[in-house]
Write a protein that holds these residues in place. Structure first.
Motif, PDB file in Angstrom:
ATOM      1  N   VAL A  33     -21.482  -8.964   6.700  1.00 16.58           N
ATOM      2  CA  VAL A  33     -21.434  -7.273   7.185  1.00 16.58           C
ATOM      3  C   VAL A  33     -20.341  -7.125   7.502  1.00 16.58           C
ATOM      4  CG1 VAL A  33     -22.417  -5.422   8.109  1.00 16.58           C
ATOM      5  CG2 VAL A  33     -23.653  -6.821   6.704  1.00 16.58           C
ATOM      6  N   TRP A  34     -20.103  -8.381   8.870  1.00 15.44           N
ATOM      7  CA  TRP A  34     -18.659  -8.395   9.496  1.00 15.44           C
ATOM      8  C   TRP A  34     -17.065  -8.398   8.516  1.00 15.44           C
ATOM      9  CZ3 TRP A  34     -17.561  -8.031  14.570  1.00 15.44           C
ATOM     10  CH2 TRP A  34     -18.612  -8.084  15.333  1.00 15.44           C
ATOM     11  N   ALA A  35     -17.319  -9.380   7.903  1.00 10.16           N
ATOM     12  CA  ALA A  35     -16.677 -10.110   6.845  1.00 10.16           C
ATOM     13  C   ALA A  35     -16.381  -8.442   5.844  1.00 10.16           C
ATOM     14  CB  ALA A  35     -16.934 -11.121   6.169  1.00 10.16           C
ATOM     15  N   ALA A  36     -17.143  -7.983   5.836  1.00  9.78           N
ATOM     16  CA  ALA A  36     -17.531  -7.086   4.119  1.00  9.78           C
ATOM     17  C   ALA A  36     -16.071  -5.847   5.059  1.00  9.78           C
ATOM     18  CB  ALA A  36     -18.423  -6.531   3.473  1.00  9.78           C
ATOM     19  N   SER A  37     -16.641  -5.247   5.915  1.00  7.94           N
ATOM     20  CA  SER A  37     -16.158  -4.290   7.122  1.00  7.94           C
ATOM     21  C   SER A  37     -15.414  -4.370   7.487  1.00  7.94           C
ATOM     22  CB  SER A  37     -16.412  -3.749   7.885  1.00  7.94           C
ATOM     23  OG  SER A  37     -18.303  -3.626   7.721  1.00  7.94           O
ATOM     24  N   GLY A  38     -14.956  -5.823   8.063  1.00  6.04           N
ATOM     25  CA  GLY A  38     -13.344  -6.255   7.783  1.00  6.04           C
ATOM     26  C   GLY A  38     -11.668  -6.288   6.692  1.00  6.04           C
ATOM     27  N   LEU A  39     -13.133  -6.732   5.586  1.00  9.96           N
ATOM     28  CA  LEU A  39     -11.666  -6.917   4.608  1.00  9.96           C
ATOM     29  C   LEU A  39     -11.578  -6.035   3.987  1.00  9.96           C
ATOM     30  CD1 LEU A  39     -13.582  -9.653   2.501  1.00  9.96           C
ATOM     31  CD2 LEU A  39     -11.497  -9.238   3.595  1.00  9.96           C
ATOM     32  N   PHE A  40     -12.725  -3.934   4.008  1.00 13.13           N
ATOM     33  CA  PHE A  40     -12.071  -2.781   2.848  1.00 13.13           C
ATOM     34  C   PHE A  40     -10.978  -2.996   4.209  1.00 13.13           C
ATOM     35  CE2 PHE A  40     -17.143  -2.524   1.648  1.00 13.13           C
ATOM     36  CZ  PHE A  40     -16.598  -1.908   0.394  1.00 13.13           C
ATOM     37  N   PHE A  41     -10.841  -2.959   5.420  1.00 21.71           N
ATOM     38  CA  PHE A  41      -9.889  -1.953   6.005  1.00 21.71           C
ATOM     39  C   PHE A  41      -8.427  -3.268   6.227  1.00 21.71           C
ATOM     40  CE2 PHE A  41     -13.875  -0.303   7.953  1.00 21.71           C
ATOM     41  CZ  PHE A  41     -13.687   0.899   8.242  1.00 21.71           C
ATOM     42  N   ALA A  42      -8.360  -4.256   5.883  1.00 16.33           N
ATOM     43  CA  ALA A  42      -7.382  -4.588   5.500  1.00 16.33           C
ATOM     44  C   ALA A  42      -6.856  -4.804   3.864  1.00 16.33           C
ATOM     45  CB  ALA A  42      -7.894  -6.511   5.409  1.00 16.33           C
ATOM     46  N   GLY A  43      -7.824  -4.330   3.387  1.00 17.89           N
ATOM     47  CA  GLY A  43      -7.371  -4.295   2.070  1.00 17.89           C
ATOM     48  C   GLY A  43      -6.647  -2.717   1.239  1.00 17.89           C
ATOM     49  N   LEU A  44      -6.924  -2.010   2.535  1.00 18.28           N
ATOM     50  CA  LEU A  44      -6.390  -0.394   2.679  1.00 18.28           C
ATOM     51  C   LEU A  44      -6.058  -0.477   3.568  1.00 18.28           C
ATOM     52  CD1 LEU A  44      -6.361   2.949   2.465  1.00 18.28           C
ATOM     53  CD2 LEU A  44      -8.227   2.549   4.882  1.00 18.28           C
ATOM     54  N   ALA A  45      -5.152  -1.409   4.421  1.00 17.14           N
ATOM     55  CA  ALA A  45      -3.779  -1.564   5.130  1.00 17.14           C
ATOM     56  C   ALA A  45      -3.093  -2.040   3.838  1.00 17.14           C
ATOM     57  CB  ALA A  45      -3.944  -2.514   6.391  1.00 17.14           C
ATOM     58  N   ALA A  46      -3.456  -3.248   3.176  1.00 10.35           N
ATOM     59  CA  ALA A  46      -2.578  -3.415   2.183  1.00 10.35           C
ATOM     60  C   ALA A  46      -2.083  -2.211   1.263  1.00 10.35           C
ATOM     61  CB  ALA A  46      -2.775  -4.907   1.762  1.00 10.35           C
ATOM     62  N   VAL A  47      -2.780  -1.745   1.101  1.00  4.59           N
ATOM     63  CA  VAL A  47      -2.160  -0.707  -0.070  1.00  4.59           C
ATOM     64  C   VAL A  47      -1.627   0.204   0.981  1.00  4.59           C
ATOM     65  CG1 VAL A  47      -3.304   1.308  -1.388  1.00  4.59           C
ATOM     66  CG2 VAL A  47      -4.885  -0.736  -1.116  1.00  4.59           C
ATOM     67  N   VAL A  48      -1.632   0.811   2.231  1.00  4.01           N
ATOM     68  CA  VAL A  48      -0.912   2.295   2.173  1.00  4.01           C
ATOM     69  C   VAL A  48       0.584   0.848   2.763  1.00  4.01           C
ATOM     70  CG1 VAL A  48      -1.094   3.396   4.555  1.00  4.01           C
ATOM     71  CG2 VAL A  48      -2.973   3.288   3.557  1.00  4.01           C
ATOM     72  N   ALA A  49       0.162   0.298   3.574  1.00  2.21           N
ATOM     73  CA  ALA A  49       2.268  -0.867   3.851  1.00  2.21           C
ATOM     74  C   ALA A  49       2.455  -0.617   2.094  1.00  2.21           C
ATOM     75  CB  ALA A  49       1.176  -1.757   3.859  1.00  2.21           C
ATOM     76  N   GLY A  50       2.465  -1.439   0.589  1.00  2.39           N
ATOM     77  CA  GLY A  50       2.700  -0.115  -0.340  1.00  2.39           C
ATOM     78  C   GLY A  50       3.347   0.681  -0.936  1.00  2.39           C
ATOM     79  N   LEU A  51       2.448   1.424  -0.613  1.00  4.24           N
ATOM     80  CA  LEU A  51       2.952   3.236  -0.287  1.00  4.24           C
ATOM     81  C   LEU A  51       4.318   3.762   0.648  1.00  4.24           C
ATOM     82  CD1 LEU A  51       2.169   5.060  -1.402  1.00  4.24           C
ATOM     83  CD2 LEU A  51       0.781   6.061   0.414  1.00  4.24           C
ATOM     84  N   LEU A  52       3.748   2.804   1.610  1.00  9.98           N
ATOM     85  CA  LEU A  52       5.411   3.351   2.111  1.00  9.98           C
ATOM     86  C   LEU A  52       6.460   2.280   2.159  1.00  9.98           C
ATOM     87  CD1 LEU A  52       3.090   3.381   6.236  1.00  9.98           C
ATOM     88  CD2 LEU A  52       3.767   4.927   5.191  1.00  9.98           C
ATOM     89  N   TRP A  53       6.103   0.766   2.025  1.00  8.79           N
ATOM     90  CA  TRP A  53       7.114   0.535   1.250  1.00  8.79           C
ATOM     91  C   TRP A  53       7.378   0.730   0.281  1.00  8.79           C
ATOM     92  CZ3 TRP A  53       7.914  -4.419  -2.053  1.00  8.79           C
ATOM     93  CH2 TRP A  53       9.328  -4.676  -1.806  1.00  8.79           C
ATOM     94  N   ALA A  54       6.932   1.177  -0.700  1.00  8.66           N
ATOM     95  CA  ALA A  54       7.838   2.585  -2.363  1.00  8.66           C
ATOM     96  C   ALA A  54       7.956   3.803  -1.602  1.00  8.66           C
ATOM     97  CB  ALA A  54       6.570   2.459  -3.514  1.00  8.66           C
ATOM     98  N   PHE A  55       7.382   4.031  -0.892  1.00  6.59           N
ATOM     99  CA  PHE A  55       8.197   5.260  -0.299  1.00  6.59           C
ATOM    100  C   PHE A  55      10.206   4.958   0.464  1.00  6.59           C
ATOM    101  CE2 PHE A  55       4.585   7.891   1.142  1.00  6.59           C
ATOM    102  CZ  PHE A  55       4.537   8.166  -0.617  1.00  6.59           C
ATOM    103  N   TRP A  56      10.339   4.194   0.841  1.00 11.75           N
ATOM    104  CA  TRP A  56      10.921   3.488   1.630  1.00 11.75           C
ATOM    105  C   TRP A  56      11.938   3.172   0.380  1.00 11.75           C
ATOM    106  CZ3 TRP A  56      13.504   4.093   6.611  1.00 11.75           C
ATOM    107  CH2 TRP A  56      14.587   3.164   6.615  1.00 11.75           C
ATOM    108  N   ARG A  57      11.931   2.329  -0.548  1.00 13.72           N
ATOM    109  CA  ARG A  57      12.498   1.536  -1.012  1.00 13.72           C
ATOM    110  C   ARG A  57      12.691   3.023  -2.655  1.00 13.72           C
ATOM    111  NH1 ARG A  57      10.930  -2.941  -4.305  1.00 13.72           N
ATOM    112  NH2 ARG A  57      12.879  -2.488  -5.180  1.00 13.72           N
TER     113      ARG A  57
END
Length: 186
Positions: A33-57
């Motif tokens: 459960v620790w790992a799953a909750s952490g992975l949910f938020f890490a996956g979201l962070a990756a998606v948001v980072a991709g979106l911000l990078w797309a906006f920048w580019r």
């Protein structure tokens, strides 16, 4: 044998339930459960980072900033470009809402968070519209959803369900009900 004699060393029963945290009185979270909750938020962070990078580019190289931008040719300043950027933002919001809901409610021990995890993993496919940075979030969210269906997580969700919904106490029917004046007042 005398019942008051102390037990031999090593035969004592455990007095504390190891599945319950003594400090909080709540069920202990397993590592999945620790790992799953952490992975949910890490996956979201990756998606948001991709979106911000797309906006920048997309300021200089709009067609190469996101997969969606490269598929649909547009002219600078076109309304369709604004709609595509809005679609990328909306896709990230959908992914984010699913991941946050699944991660938070899995952390709190709600059994239905397993299905929210499946929905979040499905919604993560919207990251395919963004770019390769956002694609990193897809396997993270899928693994997080799978972890919620493992036996330790299921047992933990069941313990939380029993804590929130305890079995009702059996009530013995009353037989000493008097109608009218009580016997002591007659």
């Amino acid at each position: 044998m005398d019942q008051t004699a102390p037990r031999a060393i090593g035969t004592a029963t455990r007095a504390v339930d190891p599945t319950v945290d003594a400090r909080t009185g709540e069920p202990r979270r397993p590592a999945v459960v620790w790992a799953a909750s952490g992975l949910f938020f890490a996956g979201l962070a990756a998606v948001v980072a991709g979106l911000l990078w797309a906006f920048w580019r997309s300021v200089r190289e709009f067609a190469d900033a996101a997969w969606l931008n490269g598929v649909v040719p547009t002219e600078p300043g076109a309304l369709l470009r604004v709609l595509m950027v809005t679609a990328l933002f909306a896709a990230t919001l959908v992914i984010g809402a699913g991941a946050i809901i699944a991660g938070h409610y899995a952390w709190r021990g709600y059994r239905w968070a397993r299905w929210a995890g499946v929905a979040a993993a499905g919604a993560s496919l919207l990251a395919l519209l963004i770019n390769w940075v956002a694609w990193i979030g897809i396997p993270l969210l899928v693994v997080a959803a799978i972890l919620l269906w493992t036996p330790p997580a299921r047992r933990w969700f069941d313990r939380w369900h029993l804590r929130r919904h305890p079995a009702p106490v059996a009530v013995e029917p009353r037989t000493d009900v008097f109608y009218g004046p009580l016997p002591r007042y007659r």
